[in-house]
Design an enzyme around this catalytic site. Structure first.
Site, PDB file in Angstrom:
ATOM      1  N   GLU A 141      64.139  59.317  36.495  1.00  0.00           N
ATOM      2  CA  GLU A 141      64.440  59.953  37.777  1.00  0.00           C
ATOM      3  C   GLU A 141      65.203  59.010  38.688  1.00  0.00           C
ATOM      4  O   GLU A 141      66.112  59.428  39.418  1.00  0.00           O
ATOM      5  CB  GLU A 141      63.140  60.402  38.467  1.00  0.00           C
ATOM      6  CG  GLU A 141      62.320  61.412  37.696  1.00  0.00           C
ATOM      7  CD  GLU A 141      62.905  62.814  37.728  1.00  0.00           C
ATOM      8  OE1 GLU A 141      63.921  63.022  38.422  1.00  0.00           O
ATOM      9  OE2 GLU A 141      62.351  63.699  37.054  1.00  0.00           O
ATOM     10  N   ASP A 155      66.394  68.242  27.241  1.00  0.00           N
ATOM     11  CA  ASP A 155      67.680  68.822  27.614  1.00  0.00           C
ATOM     12  C   ASP A 155      68.839  67.847  27.767  1.00  0.00           C
ATOM     13  O   ASP A 155      69.859  67.946  27.086  1.00  0.00           O
ATOM     14  CB  ASP A 155      67.523  69.649  28.897  1.00  0.00           C
ATOM     15  CG  ASP A 155      66.682  68.960  29.975  1.00  0.00           C
ATOM     16  OD1 ASP A 155      66.356  67.770  29.816  1.00  0.00           O
ATOM     17  OD2 ASP A 155      66.362  69.624  30.982  1.00  0.00           O
ATOM     18  N   GLU A 187      61.349  80.202  36.880  1.00  0.00           N
ATOM     19  CA  GLU A 187      61.198  78.866  36.301  1.00  0.00           C
ATOM     20  C   GLU A 187      61.064  78.934  34.782  1.00  0.00           C
ATOM     21  O   GLU A 187      61.690  78.154  34.063  1.00  0.00           O
ATOM     22  CB  GLU A 187      59.974  78.174  36.906  1.00  0.00           C
ATOM     23  CG  GLU A 187      59.668  76.803  36.348  1.00  0.00           C
ATOM     24  CD  GLU A 187      60.632  75.718  36.788  1.00  0.00           C
ATOM     25  OE1 GLU A 187      60.508  74.589  36.307  1.00  0.00           O
ATOM     26  OE2 GLU A 187      61.541  76.012  37.600  1.00  0.00           O
ATOM     27  N   GLU A 232      70.706  74.926  37.527  1.00  0.00           N
ATOM     28  CA  GLU A 232      71.308  75.004  36.190  1.00  0.00           C
ATOM     29  C   GLU A 232      72.160  76.247  35.960  1.00  0.00           C
ATOM     30  O   GLU A 232      73.191  76.179  35.270  1.00  0.00           O
ATOM     31  CB  GLU A 232      70.215  74.909  35.123  1.00  0.00           C
ATOM     32  CG  GLU A 232      69.571  73.542  35.025  1.00  0.00           C
ATOM     33  CD  GLU A 232      68.532  73.276  36.110  1.00  0.00           C
ATOM     34  OE1 GLU A 232      68.192  72.095  36.337  1.00  0.00           O
ATOM     35  OE2 GLU A 232      68.062  74.263  36.732  1.00  0.00           O
ATOM     36  N   THR A 265      73.684  64.108  35.035  1.00  0.00           N
ATOM     37  CA  THR A 265      72.815  65.285  34.992  1.00  0.00           C
ATOM     38  C   THR A 265      72.333  65.698  36.370  1.00  0.00           C
ATOM     39  O   THR A 265      71.806  66.794  36.540  1.00  0.00           O
ATOM     40  CB  THR A 265      71.618  65.036  34.047  1.00  0.00           C
ATOM     41  OG1 THR A 265      71.006  66.277  33.708  1.00  0.00           O
ATOM     42  CG2 THR A 265      70.594  64.105  34.691  1.00  0.00           C
TER      43      THR A 265
END
Length: 527
Positions: free
Chosen positions: A131, A275, A383, A417, A510
């Site tokens: 993160e 992902d 979600e 996304e 990302t």
């Protein structure tokens, strides 16, 4: 400049396909009580800028320099619902690259004058290597690339620009002990106070989503050690062990031991926790084709297996295409909002490689994720969702029959996304329907999540009004949702626009922080 005062935007005169839920007001109020028609890309882009500024003003007034705004109560937080951000000003740093591409000079300078004051060696909470890399390191490197390049005029103090690289080095140096393992696979959850970790296994995404930022730092700083660390970690992903952890060629399990570098399972997919490993394979090839051609090959292997083995069409809507998850070679007919980046990644690869089959597959995935938005009461996707016909809840049978999926987690955490994939779809095709879909999503999100001094995650996308607020404005609202919403509507000739075919001049990490691709005139990093 128009400022938004109501909970929603609506574009008068949009095609009937963009009919919005009945709870959305028909008009917006702007300064001077003038009505505005949001029918042009320029007006829509400006509406996104206005939303960004409103969000920033709420954060800056009530939360800065803490990590996040709590818009309902006008408070602040220093952790998200799932991950700590370490009280280093996550929302401010995450907002930088979006403020830059929007040309918001005042906000840019508020952020870059703050960043030199951050002490990246001190925090009272655990630190996520993943993160912290994608948010803080990615944002500062992106800001440095912009402000040393095409957007240099936005910085008032050149010393603040230099500090972006200095602080990136400081942060990476403090994180680097994570790689001091027997294998070279890093620990993810770090405790800075005694340079320890929590001892837990690492994951596919959390190991495989470091390489772009750390390699870029190596190239900018001249210290190749940063690249060496992440390349060694990535080598365990490119050559996975044991063989059972790769149930389909190129598709891997999710848990990895930092002690041995071995995978601990064969569960995965294009889902959270896995992902962005797949995402970064093609992006590293874009960053430097000469160094990372093997990453392209690994992406192609994973993509071919995805098309052959994971492609799924709901029984109630065989016209839709989703990517299933897997447990070994057993498919799990489930997905999530996080996975809806996959369409955009296939499209980007198709454009980069000149491979129309990947672009076409990606566009089909975009259509599927669009349906997860179009079918809910708020016109926002959930979600998590499934399409397994053997386990449809009784109260969602009609919904499944009409929609091709049913909802298993109805929350929405300001995720980007779907908007991200719309962006790549538009860049590849120039089909204005993707611009319209992005605008529709932006209007729906604006209508449902706007509250108090900003925007909040909501509890139920399939309830008119969103089912209540969590009182939390994620930092990636600034970094991703608003950036993609803006870039899809704005100037197509800007050098940081990507996905139009061939090798791009920039590549987005990302967290949607644009990084300049490697050029032959740059130093390659010497310790």
């Amino acid at each position: 400049m128009a400022r938004l005062h109501l909970l929603a935007l609506i574009a008068a005169g949009l095609p009937s396909a963009l009919t919005l839920p009945s709870n959305i007001p028909v008009k917006i109020a702007v300064e001077g009580n003038q009505k505005r028609q949001y029918t042009t890309p320029e007006d829509r882009a400006q509406a996104v800028v206005d939303t960004f500024k409103l969000s920033w003003e709420g954060y800056y007034k009530y939360a800065f320099p803490n990590d996040e705004l709590k818009p309902v109560t006008n408070g602040f937080s220093n952790s998200s619902l799932t991950d700590v951000r370490n009280k280093w000003g996550a929302s401010a740093v995450d907002a930088l690259s979006t403020a830059l591409v929007m040309g918001e000079k005042e906000i840019v300078n508020q952020i870059i004058s703050y960043i030199p004051s951050i002490d990246f060696s001190q925090t009272s909470t655990s630190v996520s290597l993943f993160e912290t890399t994608i948010r803080y390191l990615g944002a500062m490197i992106s800001g440095y690339d912009f402000l040393k390049g095409p957007l240099a005029s936005l910085a008032d103090n050149k010393a603040d620009v230099d500090a972006l690289l200095t602080q990136s080095i400081n942060l990476a140096n403090n994180l680097s002990y994570a790689f001091d393992t027997a294998s070279g696979v890093p620990w993810n959850n770090l405790i800075f106070s005694n340079r320890s970790n929590d001892g837990s296994d690492n994951g596919l995404a959390t190991v495989g989503t470091l390489i772009l930022e750390w390699v870029r730092l190596a190239d900018l700083s001249g210290n190749s050690t940063y690249a060496t660390l992440v390349e060694k970690a990535e080598s365990y992903l490119l050559n996975p062990s044991p063989a059972s952890s790769e149930p389909f060629p190129g598709l891997l399990g999710m848990n990895i031991s930092p002690l041995t570098g071995e995978f601990q399972d064969a569960v995965g997919g294009w889902i959270g926790g896995a992902d962005s490993y797949y995402e970064y394979l093609i992006k590293m090839y874009i960053y430097d084709p000469s160094r990372y051609a093997t990453y392209r090959d690994a992406w192609i292997t994973a993509a071919e297996s995805t098309i052959q083995y994971l492609t799924s069409h709901p029984t109630s809507r065989p016209d839709l295409t989703f990517v299933a998850a897997f447990d070994g070679t057993t498919l799990r007919l489930r997905s999530q909002h996080l996975a809806c980046f996959d369409g955009g990644n296939f499209i980007l690869a198709g454009q980069t490689l000149g491979a129309q089959q990947y672009t076409a597959y990606g566009l089909a995935l975009v259509d599927g994720c669009h349906e997860t938005y179009a079918r809910t009461a708020t016109r926002i996707g959930p979600e998590q969702f499934r399409w397994d016909p053997s386990s449809v809840p009784d109260n969602q049978t009609s919904f499944y029959n009409a929609s091709g999926f049913y909802i298993t987690d109805p929350s929405y955490s300001l995720r980007p996304e779907v908007m991200e994939s719309y962006y790549y779809a538009y860049r590849a095709t120039s089909d204005t329907k993707y611009r319209d879909w992005a605008w529709e999503a932006f209007v729906a999100v604006n209508a449902t999540t706007r509250v108090g001094s900003g925007y909040s995650s909501i509890k139920d996308v399939n309830v008119v009004g969103g089912g209540g607020f969590t009182d939390f404005q994620e930092s990636f609202w600034f970094a991703e949702v608003l950036k993609y919403s803006y870039l899809i509507q704005t100037g197509e000739d800007e050098e940081w626009q990507v996905g139009g075919g061939g090798r791009d001049g920039w590549v987005f990490n990302t967290e949607a922080h644009p990084v300049k691709v490697f050029g032959g005139s740059e130093k390659r990093g010497i310790v």
